[in-house]
Write a protein that holds these residues in place. Sequence first.
Motif, mmCIF file in Angstrom:
data_model
loop_
_atom_site.group_PDB
_atom_site.id
_atom_site.type_symbol
_atom_site.label_atom_id
_atom_site.label_comp_id
_atom_site.label_asym_id
_atom_site.label_seq_id
_atom_site.Cartn_x
_atom_site.Cartn_y
_atom_site.Cartn_z
ATOM 1 N N TYR A 1 0.861 -1.181 0.000
ATOM 2 C CA TYR A 1 0.000 0.000 0.000
ATOM 3 C C TYR A 1 0.891 1.223 0.000
ATOM 4 O O TYR A 1 1.897 1.266 0.707
ATOM 5 C CB TYR A 1 -0.893 0.061 1.243
ATOM 6 N N ALA A 2 0.525 2.214 -0.772
ATOM 7 C CA ALA A 2 1.202 3.499 -0.677
ATOM 8 C C ALA A 2 0.944 4.097 0.701
ATOM 9 O O ALA A 2 -0.133 3.895 1.282
ATOM 10 C CB ALA A 2 0.696 4.445 -1.766
ATOM 11 N N ASP A 3 1.923 4.820 1.220
ATOM 12 C CA ASP A 3 1.772 5.413 2.555
ATOM 13 C C ASP A 3 0.531 6.306 2.636
ATOM 14 O O ASP A 3 -0.131 6.376 3.673
ATOM 15 C CB ASP A 3 3.009 6.237 2.897
ATOM 16 N N SER A 4 0.223 6.969 1.541
ATOM 17 C CA SER A 4 -0.882 7.925 1.539
ATOM 18 C C SER A 4 -2.255 7.260 1.694
ATOM 19 O O SER A 4 -3.233 7.944 2.000
ATOM 20 C CB SER A 4 -0.864 8.751 0.245
ATOM 21 N N VAL A 5 -2.329 5.935 1.479
ATOM 22 C CA VAL A 5 -3.635 5.271 1.543
ATOM 23 C C VAL A 5 -3.705 4.196 2.623
ATOM 24 O O VAL A 5 -4.762 3.603 2.842
ATOM 25 C CB VAL A 5 -4.028 4.649 0.184
ATOM 26 N N LYS A 6 -2.599 3.944 3.295
ATOM 27 C CA LYS A 6 -2.584 2.910 4.332
ATOM 28 C C LYS A 6 -3.622 3.210 5.398
ATOM 29 O O LYS A 6 -3.747 4.330 5.872
ATOM 30 C CB LYS A 6 -1.188 2.832 4.969
ATOM 31 N N GLY A 7 -4.366 2.175 5.766
ATOM 32 C CA GLY A 7 -5.399 2.320 6.777
ATOM 33 C C GLY A 7 -6.732 2.812 6.233
ATOM 34 O O GLY A 7 -7.742 2.791 6.946
ATOM 35 N N ARG A 8 -6.753 3.244 4.970
ATOM 36 C CA ARG A 8 -7.996 3.749 4.367
ATOM 37 C C ARG A 8 -8.451 2.888 3.196
ATOM 38 O O ARG A 8 -9.659 2.734 2.971
ATOM 39 C CB ARG A 8 -7.809 5.191 3.885
ATOM 40 N N PHE A 9 -7.512 2.353 2.448
ATOM 41 C CA PHE A 9 -7.830 1.555 1.261
ATOM 42 C C PHE A 9 -7.530 0.086 1.529
ATOM 43 O O PHE A 9 -6.590 -0.250 2.251
ATOM 44 C CB PHE A 9 -6.992 2.000 0.062
ATOM 45 N N THR A 10 -8.331 -0.780 0.903
ATOM 46 C CA THR A 10 -8.119 -2.221 1.019
ATOM 47 C C THR A 10 -8.230 -2.856 -0.362
ATOM 48 O O THR A 10 -9.236 -2.669 -1.048
ATOM 49 C CB THR A 10 -9.151 -2.859 1.955
ATOM 50 N N ILE A 11 -7.206 -3.601 -0.729
ATOM 51 C CA ILE A 11 -7.222 -4.307 -2.009
ATOM 52 C C ILE A 11 -7.567 -5.770 -1.756
ATOM 53 O O ILE A 11 -7.157 -6.361 -0.748
ATOM 54 C CB ILE A 11 -5.864 -4.174 -2.740
ATOM 55 N N SER A 12 -8.319 -6.346 -2.669
ATOM 56 C CA SER A 12 -8.687 -7.755 -2.555
ATOM 57 C C SER A 12 -8.883 -8.321 -3.957
ATOM 58 O O SER A 12 -9.015 -7.572 -4.931
ATOM 59 C CB SER A 12 -9.968 -7.925 -1.732
ATOM 60 N N ARG A 13 -8.907 -9.635 -4.047
ATOM 61 C CA ARG A 13 -9.128 -10.262 -5.356
ATOM 62 C C ARG A 13 -9.936 -11.544 -5.171
ATOM 63 O O ARG A 13 -9.917 -12.158 -4.108
ATOM 64 C CB ARG A 13 -7.818 -10.559 -6.066
ATOM 65 N N ASP A 14 -10.617 -11.926 -6.247
ATOM 66 C CA ASP A 14 -11.373 -13.170 -6.277
ATOM 67 C C ASP A 14 -10.970 -13.883 -7.559
ATOM 68 O O ASP A 14 -11.440 -13.515 -8.642
ATOM 69 C CB ASP A 14 -12.873 -12.884 -6.235
ATOM 70 N N ASN A 15 -10.121 -14.865 -7.445
ATOM 71 C CA ASN A 15 -9.626 -15.551 -8.645
ATOM 72 C C ASN A 15 -10.714 -16.371 -9.331
ATOM 73 O O ASN A 15 -10.622 -16.635 -10.525
ATOM 74 C CB ASN A 15 -8.437 -16.422 -8.299
ATOM 75 N N ALA A 16 -11.729 -16.780 -8.589
ATOM 76 C CA ALA A 16 -12.832 -17.521 -9.201
ATOM 77 C C ALA A 16 -13.670 -16.624 -10.102
ATOM 78 O O ALA A 16 -14.265 -17.088 -11.075
ATOM 79 C CB ALA A 16 -13.708 -18.147 -8.124
ATOM 80 N N LYS A 17 -13.717 -15.335 -9.773
ATOM 81 C CA LYS A 17 -14.518 -14.375 -10.552
ATOM 82 C C LYS A 17 -13.654 -13.514 -11.462
ATOM 83 O O LYS A 17 -14.171 -12.675 -12.187
ATOM 84 C CB LYS A 17 -15.327 -13.484 -9.612
#
Length: 127
Positions: A60-76
Motif C-alpha cells: 500500500y502506498a503510505d498515503s492510503v494505508k489504513g484507508r484503502f483495502t485491495i482484494s481479489r477473487d480468482n474464481a470471478k
Amino acid sequence: QLQLVESGGGLVQAGGSLRLSCAASGRTFSSVSMGWFRQAPGKERESVAGIDWRGRVTYYADSVKGRFTISRDNAKNTVELQMNSLKPEDTAVYYCAAQRRGYYSGNYRDLTDFGSWGQGTQVTVSS
C-alpha cells in the motif's frame, strides 16, 4: 495479455467511500499479481496498492494505508479496491494493471513491471 475493465468510480464527498472493481478476461488472471494505480491531473501515475496472485496483500502506498483495502477473487477474475475516508487529494483516474510475469510479485511501484492496463475510472472527492 489480460483485458482489464475498471468500474465503480464517481463523485463522493470527503470522508465518503467508494469501491472500485476491475474485471479481467483471460485464463492467466489467477497467476498474475495485480495493482491499482492512480493519476491526478498534471501528476505522474503512482502506485496505490498491490496484491499477489495468491491474494496476499503486499503493498500500500503510505498515503492510503489504513484507508484503502485491495482484494481479489480468482474464481470471478476480479480485483477490487475499497476506499474509505476519502480525501480531496485522492481525486484521480484510477487504473488496475496486471504484472507481465506470472507467479511474480516484483516491485508494485514500478509501472514497467505491468503489461496490461485498464482504461481507468474517474474518482472525484469534493471537499
